[in-house]
Design a protein around this motif. Sequence first.
Motif, PDB file in Angstrom:
ATOM      1  N   ILE A  95       0.848  -1.178   0.000  1.00 60.88           N
ATOM      2  CA  ILE A  95       0.000   0.000   0.000  1.00 60.88           C
ATOM      3  C   ILE A  95       0.891   1.238   0.000  1.00 60.88           C
ATOM      4  CG2 ILE A  95      -0.181   0.182   2.527  1.00 60.88           C
ATOM      5  CD1 ILE A  95      -3.152   0.928   2.127  1.00 60.88           C
ATOM      6  N   ASP A 101      -5.178   4.780  -1.069  1.00 58.16           N
ATOM      7  CA  ASP A 101      -5.851   3.490  -1.143  1.00 58.16           C
ATOM      8  C   ASP A 101      -6.407   3.147   0.242  1.00 58.16           C
ATOM      9  OD1 ASP A 101      -4.993   3.186  -3.827  1.00 58.16           O
ATOM     10  OD2 ASP A 101      -3.040   2.523  -3.105  1.00 58.16           O
ATOM     11  N   ARG A 124      -8.373   0.277  -9.395  1.00 56.77           N
ATOM     12  CA  ARG A 124      -8.989   1.597  -9.360  1.00 56.77           C
ATOM     13  C   ARG A 124     -10.138   1.669 -10.367  1.00 56.77           C
ATOM     14  NH1 ARG A 124      -3.391   2.646  -8.921  1.00 56.77           N
ATOM     15  NH2 ARG A 124      -3.205   3.086 -11.144  1.00 56.77           N
ATOM     16  N   ARG A 127     -11.122   7.385  -9.920  1.00 60.37           N
ATOM     17  CA  ARG A 127     -10.216   8.180  -9.097  1.00 60.37           C
ATOM     18  C   ARG A 127     -10.888   9.502  -8.761  1.00 60.37           C
ATOM     19  NH1 ARG A 127      -4.676   6.531 -11.000  1.00 60.37           N
ATOM     20  NH2 ARG A 127      -3.904   8.498 -10.216  1.00 60.37           N
ATOM     21  N   PHE A 159      -2.395  -1.696  -5.525  1.00 59.89           N
ATOM     22  CA  PHE A 159      -2.801  -2.090  -4.183  1.00 59.89           C
ATOM     23  C   PHE A 159      -3.109  -3.576  -4.251  1.00 59.89           C
ATOM     24  CE2 PHE A 159      -6.199  -1.322  -0.658  1.00 59.89           C
ATOM     25  CZ  PHE A 159      -5.364  -1.911   0.268  1.00 59.89           C
ATOM     26  N   TYR A 196     -12.435  -0.329  -6.474  1.00 62.22           N
ATOM     27  CA  TYR A 196     -12.657   0.718  -5.479  1.00 62.22           C
ATOM     28  C   TYR A 196     -12.347   2.070  -6.110  1.00 62.22           C
ATOM     29  CZ  TYR A 196      -7.587   1.192  -4.911  1.00 62.22           C
ATOM     30  OH  TYR A 196      -6.252   1.431  -5.145  1.00 62.22           O
ATOM     31  N   ARG A 198     -10.244   5.406  -5.882  1.00 64.38           N
ATOM     32  CA  ARG A 198      -9.026   5.902  -5.240  1.00 64.38           C
ATOM     33  C   ARG A 198      -9.234   7.323  -4.734  1.00 64.38           C
ATOM     34  NH1 ARG A 198      -2.752   6.690  -7.023  1.00 64.38           N
ATOM     35  NH2 ARG A 198      -1.896   5.449  -5.333  1.00 64.38           N
TER      36      ARG A 198
END
Length: 316
Positions: A95, A101, A124, A127, A159, A196, A198
């Motif tokens: 990380i 992250d 990602r 962002r 990540f 996810y 970022r």
Amino acid sequence: MPKLSVIVPCYFNEDNIPVTVRELIANESRFPLGIEFEYVFVDDGSRDQTLQALLTARRQYPDRIQVVELVGNVGSYNAIVAGMAQASGDCMAIITADMQDPPELMVQMYQYWQQGFKLVIGNRQDRQETGLSKRMSQLFHWLMKHMALRNIPDGGFDFVFFDRQVRDEIVRMQERNSNIFYLMVWLGYSYVNIPYVRRKREIGKSRWTLQKKLKLFIDSLLSFSFSPIRAISVVGLLLGVTALLYGVYVIGLRVFAPQGPAGWTTLMVVVLFVSAFQMIALGIIGEYVWRGMDAARSRPLYVVKQVYDASNHSEK
């Protein structure tokens, strides 16, 4: 219970370190009881107070935090390999120190690892950043997916959560001028992808310059794709066919229209175009040759100045 090693490369992160350490320690409460945690922070030749901030954090958590001080700046990916070599966990995570992250995602990654997955990727999906930087990142990963590794997730990633077996392979390979995250996918292990968003960087300024981004793109493309060399062959073939057709045209012009124009302008355009292509081709071939020479020299990816671990001043 297993041991989890979290590897954090650091470069000019003196203001981030207290926040990063606090968030990582707080994140432990989200995991099942009994897991042992280890944090390996790698100072990648920072010239600010990053090392001092890391040593301060280590004094707070001497049983959890190790600090690896490198002699000079070798780049984020080589610093990560240094951290992986030092880590001793059954499973590991990488990380960034800027906390863009979400560390809480590691809990879900850990659950997948327990199910038997050797590699878990947090990619990602989007962002919070805007502007040119976001567009360049999207273009970079799109090109890599379509020209090099088709099995990487969309949006890019740095990540990851992985098994010690993956760590052993990466450290053993000592790959240089490459992309360590793509290398993990290249190994061929089945992986789980967790999308996810970022976060936007809140503390400090990114040292990820345009020059470094361009080098990463070239390194990644040449490490995992033969497209540049294949493109040279295709363009060379097309130029050869074009030259043949143009030769037939010139001969015909000479035979059927001996008083026709000399065609100096056309000739110069063709010469300049072919010369430009030859220089570009030589440059691409040179990149491959240089990487082969760099690998043949077998210089170390990094040089460790000092390791601050449980013995406080153990040098390795």
